[in-house]
Design a protein around this motif. Structure first.
Motif, PDB file in Angstrom:
ATOM      1  N   ARG A 142       0.812  -1.209   0.000  1.00  0.00           N
ATOM      2  CA  ARG A 142       0.000   0.000   0.000  1.00  0.00           C
ATOM      3  C   ARG A 142       0.851   1.268   0.000  1.00  0.00           C
ATOM      4  N   CYS A 143       1.836   1.388   0.915  1.00  0.00           N
ATOM      5  CA  CYS A 143       2.567   2.652   1.064  1.00  0.00           C
ATOM      6  C   CYS A 143       4.010   2.583   0.570  1.00  0.00           C
TER       7      CYS A 143
ATOM      8  N   GLY B 238      -0.043  -6.745   2.982  1.00  0.00           N
ATOM      9  CA  GLY B 238       0.393  -7.196   1.660  1.00  0.00           C
ATOM     10  C   GLY B 238       1.811  -6.746   1.326  1.00  0.00           C
ATOM     11  N   LEU B 239       2.487  -7.540   0.520  1.00  0.00           N
ATOM     12  CA  LEU B 239       3.859  -7.241   0.095  1.00  0.00           C
ATOM     13  C   LEU B 239       3.933  -7.159  -1.422  1.00  0.00           C
ATOM     14  N   ARG B 240       4.810  -6.344  -1.924  1.00  0.00           N
ATOM     15  CA  ARG B 240       5.101  -6.263  -3.344  1.00  0.00           C
ATOM     16  C   ARG B 240       6.617  -6.316  -3.528  1.00  0.00           C
TER      17      ARG B 240
ATOM     18  N   SER C 166       3.273  -7.317   8.986  1.00  0.00           N
ATOM     19  CA  SER C 166       2.385  -6.194   8.704  1.00  0.00           C
ATOM     20  C   SER C 166       3.215  -4.926   8.702  1.00  0.00           C
ATOM     21  N   CYS C 167       2.801  -3.956   7.909  1.00  0.00           N
ATOM     22  CA  CYS C 167       3.572  -2.728   7.742  1.00  0.00           C
ATOM     23  C   CYS C 167       3.486  -1.871   9.005  1.00  0.00           C
ATOM     24  N   PRO C 168       4.630  -1.467   9.579  1.00  0.00           N
ATOM     25  CA  PRO C 168       4.573  -0.615  10.775  1.00  0.00           C
ATOM     26  C   PRO C 168       4.092   0.801  10.482  1.00  0.00           C
ATOM     27  N   ALA C 169       4.087   1.203   9.202  1.00  0.00           N
ATOM     28  CA  ALA C 169       3.681   2.565   8.859  1.00  0.00           C
ATOM     29  C   ALA C 169       2.180   2.690   8.641  1.00  0.00           C
TER      30      ALA C 169
END
Length: 679
Positions: free
Chosen positions: A419-420, A463-465, A455-458
């Motif tokens: 996502r980010c 999800g991963l890319r 999981s993204c800390p931000a």
């Protein structure tokens, strides 16, 4: 106490008796050695010796007396041991003389290690010239030039000389017919001249065969040749071409993979004159070829030609110095063109060998599909392999194999939040996450911890890319897109040398591309942005070199697709197949920025106090710039010295003098590199 005539002799124990006998034998040997040393030959009793000590202040000749027992074996080029500074030191005899300038008594040679003349006058002079150019010690250069002695190979039966074929060199004109300026170059070779050229090799060219034809023409004129290549795969191709053109027994291969015995045997065959053609990697450039008539360096922009040991000479400079000293022809050849090769043309030192533009257009058609940096940033996956590339691969598979070059090995070598776009890091050690296969979970590259529930800390997304994909992931995607054709990979420790002419997809990293039997129908270059984004002065030049080497494997009439920003000068040079124009552009930009090759640079690295001492003692030329110091670590810093190219020799002399003074004073060492490959 000696026993009387009627008294029995004392019986000594066996061990004591052996010790006494051993002592007497040693004493007798010492007396014989001293007697031999006292008897000095009357014929050229002085040997001029260079010591194998890497101390710059001792980089000169020393005179020693030649004992009678060594008179025949202590010839120029022979290995000896001498007494110096209270210890035995290795050295080479440079010359024999009738007298010495030294007024006192000369010490005799300690031992004749081998009477084999392995250091020829030409290599001794070249070692001195290279040491002066790179502000180093001749002993360090001779260590690169003369391999370690292998006594068994030295005593073995020498390789016999094989007469060359009677029709040698007659096919060279036909092989080089596509290059208009090659006829004059060949004529000069046959006449014993020393022509110098920069060869821009066309795509689809059988360049090993053309080099072999030049070597054949040189050998037919009674002179030898040296061909230097970056790695064993290129050496193997030229080795096979030389065998085809010259026949068996006309050349040797010098490279580390052969082993010390075989390498020294082949070195002796060259030194003794039974072989006059040498092909190999860096070490081949120092081979003592008799009557040298041609030196060739292939792909001079490859960093494998830069010596990683002091004084860090580049093989191109070594060969060009040697061609001037020995009156030999020189050829700098590659698909791309380095800025240093462009400098040779601009200065008039060399002429150009190139294909006409009409011939180049017939050889290959290069295109750039619509993938810009903006599209790639928005969606790297969609822009990575556009529809035009799939169409080109499909067209190529109807005609033969297809090569796809991708800059990274592995599967998904770097992961980020879907996502980010925040880089994905390990929760245990903060190391980068990667994927090694389509079914394996992401894991840390540092500690190998699996990150199944990452999981993204931000932003909290799970999800991963993969912004950077490797050859395995590329092969996986192409295998799904073209299920009827086999997909092979070549990278890392799984490098393939050749592939057949059958339709297939070959995914390879730069430098690991296998050679197709009849050439590739299509070559695709992916992820060009990655190569151009490297933090290096040579990033664009190196990227173009790698792309050109891949496209050079296409068959005549083939196609190439370059996925990247169509406005970048390097990609534009690929579309036009104009490495010469790109090198000229790079050279102009570097000249404005006062960077090599318009200027000469030296880096001085060491402890802060030692670097400051060097810069204080250094007598810089008038136009010199001192850049730095830059702190590299807690106990190391670096300074850069820059001068115009015309003052390069003065800078090298000044650095060598500083090294001489500091070496005599036994001060802390510093690492000096002139013309470093990377700054």
């Amino acid at each position: 106490m000696t026993p009387g005539p009627d008294e029995p002799a004392l019986e000594l124990p066996g061990l004591v008796r052996d010790k006494v006998a051993e002592g007497r034998a040693k004493a007798a040997a010492t007396r014989r050695r001293k007697a031999a040393e006292a008897a000095i030959t009357d014929i050229d009793p002085v040997a001029r010796v260079v010591l194998e000590l890497p101390l710059v202040h001792l980089d000169r000749e020393f005179d020693y007396a030649v004992p009678v027992g060594m008179a025949e074996g202590a010839v120029p080029g022979a290995r000896v041991k001498v007494r110096f500074g209270g210890q035995d030191v290795d050295g080479f005899v440079l010359a024999r003389a009738a007298a010495s300038e030294h007024d006192g008594r000369l010490m005799p040679l300690r031992r004749l290690v081998s009477p084999e003349p392995v250091l020829t006058p030409q290599i001794a002079a070249l070692s001195r010239a290279v040491a002066e150019r790179y502000a180093g010690s001749s002993a360090d250069v001779r260590r690169l030039a003369v391999p370690a002695r292998h006594a068994t190979a030295e005593k073995a039966e020498p390789l016999p000389a094989v007469p060359p074929p009677a029709d040698l060199g007659e096919s060279a004109d036909a092989a080089w017919a596509d290059y208009p300026a090659a006829a004059a170059y060949l004529d000069h070779l046959r006449e014993g001249g020393a022509p110098r050229a920069v060869w821009g090799v066309g795509p689809g060219e059988d360049w090993p065969r053309l080099i072999a034809e030049l070597v054949a023409a040189t050998l037919a004129a009674g002179r030898g040749s040296i061909v230097c290549l970056p790695d064993r795969r290129d050496v193997a191709r030229v080795d096979a071409a030389l065998t085809t053109v010259l026949g068996e027994g006309q050349h040797v291969v010098l490279q580390a993979e052969a082993g010390p015995a075989a390498r020294y045997r082949d070195f002796l065959a060259v030194s003794r004159g039974s072989r006059r053609v040498v092909v190999g990697t860096r070490s081949a450039g120092w081979a003592p070829v008799r009557d040298l008539g041609l030196v060739v360096i292939w792909d001079d922009g490859d960093d494998l030609h830069a010596e990683p040991r002091a004084p860090y000479p580049h093989l191109r400079d070594v060969l060009l110095l040697r061609s001037e000293q020995e009156g030999a022809a020189a050829l700098v050849a590659s698909f791309a063109r380095s800025v240093e090769a462009d400098q040779l043309l601009r200065s008039g030192w060399a002429r150009e060998l190139a294909l006409p533009r009409e011939t180049l257009r017939e050889r290959v058609l290069v295109g750039i599909p619509g993938a810009t940096d903006r599209a790639r940033a928005r969606d790297p996956h969609a822009a990575r392999i556009p529809t035009e590339v799939h169409d080109a691969i499909r067209w190529g598979l109807e005609r033969g194999p297809v090569l796809v070059q991708t800059p990274r090995a592995g599967y998904a070598v770097r992961l980020a939040c879907e996502r980010c776009r925040t880089p994905a890091r390990c929760a245990a050690c903060a190391g980068p996450l990667e994927l090694t296969g389509p079914t394996s979970p992401p894991h840390c590259r540092w500690c190998a911890t699996d990150a199944v529930d990452w999981s993204c800390p931000a932003c909290g997304a799970g999800g991963l890319r993969a912004p950077v994909l490797g050859d395995l992931r590329t092969a996986d995607e192409l295998g799904r897109a073209f299920p009827r054709f086999p997909v092979l990979t070549s990278s890392g420790d799984r490098v393939r040398d050749t592939v057949g002419a059958q339709p297939r997809i070959v995914v390879a990293t730069p430098g690991a591309e296998p050679v197709a039997d009849e050439g590739y129908a299509v070559v695709v270059l992916l992820d060009t942005w990655w190569a151009l984004g490297r933090d290096s002065l040579r990033s664009a030049e190196e990227a173009l070199r790698r792309w050109a080497n891949a496209v050079g494997l296409v068959r005549p009439g083939g196609r190439a697709m370059v996925v990247g920003d169509p406005t970048h000068p390097a990609l534009q040079a690929m579309v036009r197949w104009d490495p010469a124009g790109f090198a000229a552009r790079e050279a102009d930009e570097r000249r404005e920025a006062r960077l090599p090759p318009a200027a000469r640079l030296a880096t001085i690295t060491g402890e802060p106090g030692a670097v400051d001492d060097v810069t204080t003692l250094l007598a810089l030329p008038d136009a010199a710039d001192l850049l730095g110091p830059v702190r590299l670590s807690d106990d190391e810093e670096r300074v850069i010295v820059r001068v115009p190219r015309a003052q390069g020799a003065a800078l090298a002399h000044a650095l060598r003098e500083v090294q001489r003074v500091r070496s005599a004073r036994k001060l802390d060492p510093v690492r000096i590199r002139l013309d470093p490959w990377e700054i």
